[in-house]
Enzyme design. Structure first.
Site, PDB file in Angstrom:
ATOM      1  CE  LYS A   1      -7.889  -1.833   5.309  1.00 18.75           C
ATOM      2  NZ  LYS A   1      -7.951  -3.105   4.614  1.00 18.75           N
TER       3      LYS A   1
ATOM      4  CG  ASP B   1      -2.601   4.333   4.293  1.00 19.76           C
ATOM      5  OD1 ASP B   1      -3.592   4.212   5.044  1.00 19.76           O
ATOM      6  OD2 ASP B   1      -2.415   3.614   3.283  1.00 19.76           O
TER       7      ASP B   1
ATOM      8  CD1 TRP C   1      -2.106  -2.213   1.809  1.00 18.08           C
ATOM      9  CD2 TRP C   1      -3.018  -1.202   0.046  1.00 18.08           C
ATOM     10  NE1 TRP C   1      -3.132  -3.003   1.361  1.00 18.08           N
ATOM     11  CE2 TRP C   1      -3.709  -2.410   0.283  1.00 18.08           C
ATOM     12  CE3 TRP C   1      -3.425  -0.396  -1.027  1.00 18.08           C
ATOM     13  CZ2 TRP C   1      -4.780  -2.830  -0.507  1.00 18.08           C
ATOM     14  CZ3 TRP C   1      -4.496  -0.815  -1.812  1.00 18.08           C
ATOM     15  CH2 TRP C   1      -5.158  -2.007  -1.548  1.00 18.08           C
TER      16      TRP C   1
END
Ligand SMILES: Cc1ncc(COP(=O)(O)O)c(C=O)c1O
Length: 374
Positions: A209, A185, A116
């Site tokens: 999440k 992030d 990511w």
């Protein structure tokens, strides 16, 4: 009509559901899911459900104001930071961060510790000049760099990192040291432990999440950083415009904002972020212990000192055993243990709402599976 029926399993959560190890969308607190059911029908005795309330009405005014207030209190968000609920998923912000904060003559530093983080860097490179300050591909994303290994540019517009590596299961214990504005992030560990928001110019996290449904992002941005943002962007791509519009520039994801608000309240009821961190560490320990006592039958991907408390990827001696493990675990009430499509193996994602009983069940299944196949 076909109906998908699940065969009865021996082990279930307190609410009679399967233990869901999904990496995202991930498990939500059962208590919150029950509140949602009621509020979809009738929110706050208004006679209208959350999915049908106008985003400009007094009921939704209260929903969003409370969500922001709870986020601030729970997360220790300083007054000089804006709390925003934004569209697009985290991936849109891989592009929006450089569009807003990377000037044409500037450079942004990226710490590449996982897929990511790498995607974020690749997106930024389409917008402007990026510098890879640490290249984790060389160690197959097994670890987090020490501060001394991060080669920073002299005057970076910002330094971007990803605090928890969802796919390979590593995490930063603390933010990297830098004099550049820090952008993080936090998608796979937002509100899973106390965060030093004050040290960050910006954090963003896809909600799916730890915080709520997919398709909505929590962003917390320091106001003086926001003042530096590019002023000439289409409104939906501009953090300044979103802040001016109070996260209601257009019709926002009202349901997502509402769910996040309920989740913030649930986390507070669990004792807040310090309690959450303690619980998450204890849950992770149960699974890591099962790996560590297996005599090498299970091999964790991350180096032990960098282990994530949220995502635990590991492998068995062969890909066939990985597959068999996932299949048999599923039959015992443990769903979604298959590793990421690019990483393979097995991955247990155990976010805030994942019950400790599920970790115990997995650990005991791991022991039993290893004794049958070891
Ligand atoms: C750390 C991290 N960042 C970004 C993303 C992408 O999020 P989204 O699908 O919301 O764009 C994910 C998704 O799993 C992630 O784990």
């Amino acid at each position: 009509m076909t109906t998908l029926l699940r065969s009865p399993v021996a082990h279930t959560t307190a609410g009679g559901r399967v233990f869901n190890f999904s990496a995202g969308p991930g498990v939500l607190p059962e208590e919150v899911l029950q509140e949602i059911q009621q509020d979809v029908w009738d929110l706050r005795s208004s006679g209208i459900g959350i999915l049908e309330h106008t985003h400009r009405g007094v009921v939704f005014d209260q929903v969003i104001a409370e969500a922001i207030e709870d986020c601030r209190r729970l997360g220790g968000v300083p007054d000089d930071h804006e709390v925003l609920f934004l569209p697009g998923g985290a991936t849109l912000h891989f592009a929006m961060v450089p569009m807003n904060f990377l000037p044409a003559d500037g450079v942004a530093d990226y710490v590449d510790t996982g897929m990511w983080a790498h995607k974020a860097m690749r997106e930024a490179a389409k917008v402007g000049a990026v510098h890879c300050a640490f290249d984790g591909t060389k160690n197959h994303y097994t670890r987090i760099p020490a501060d001394s290994e991060i080669q920073q540019s002299a005057k970076a517009a910002y330094l971007h990192y990803c605090s928890n590596n969802t796919i390979f299961g590593t995490r930063f214990d603390a933010p990297p040291a830098t004099s550049a504005p820090l952008v993080v992030d936090m998608s796979s560990e937002a509100f899973a432990r106390p965060h030093d928001i004050a040290r960050h110019a910006m954090m963003y996290a896809g909600a799916q999440k730890n915080l709520g449904p997919a398709g909505i992002v929590l962003a917390i941005i320091r106001k003086d950083f926001l003042e530096r943002a590019c002023q000439n962007l289409p409104v939906m791509l501009s953090y300044v415009e979103h802040a001016k519009g109070g996260s209601r520039l257009n019709t926002p994801n009202t349901f997502g904002i509402y769910v996040m608000g309920r989740v913030f309240k649930w986390i507070e009821r669990q004792g807040g972020l310090t309690a959450m961190e303690r619980l998450n560490a204890a849950k992770a320990r149960i699974v890591y212990d099962a790996i560590d006592v297996s005599g090498g039958f299970y091999r964790g991907h991350a180096q032990p000192e960098c282990r994530s408390h949220m995502n635990i990827p590991f492998r068995l001696p062969t890909p066939e055993l990985d597959e068999r493990f996932v299949r048999e675990a599923e039959a015992s009430g443990m769903a979604n243990l298959k590793g990421h499509r690019d990483a393979g193996g097995v991955r247990a994602s155990i976010y805030n709402a994942f019950p400790v009983e599920g970790c115990r069940l997995l650990a005991s299944f791991m022991g039993e599976f290893a004794s049958r196949h070891g």
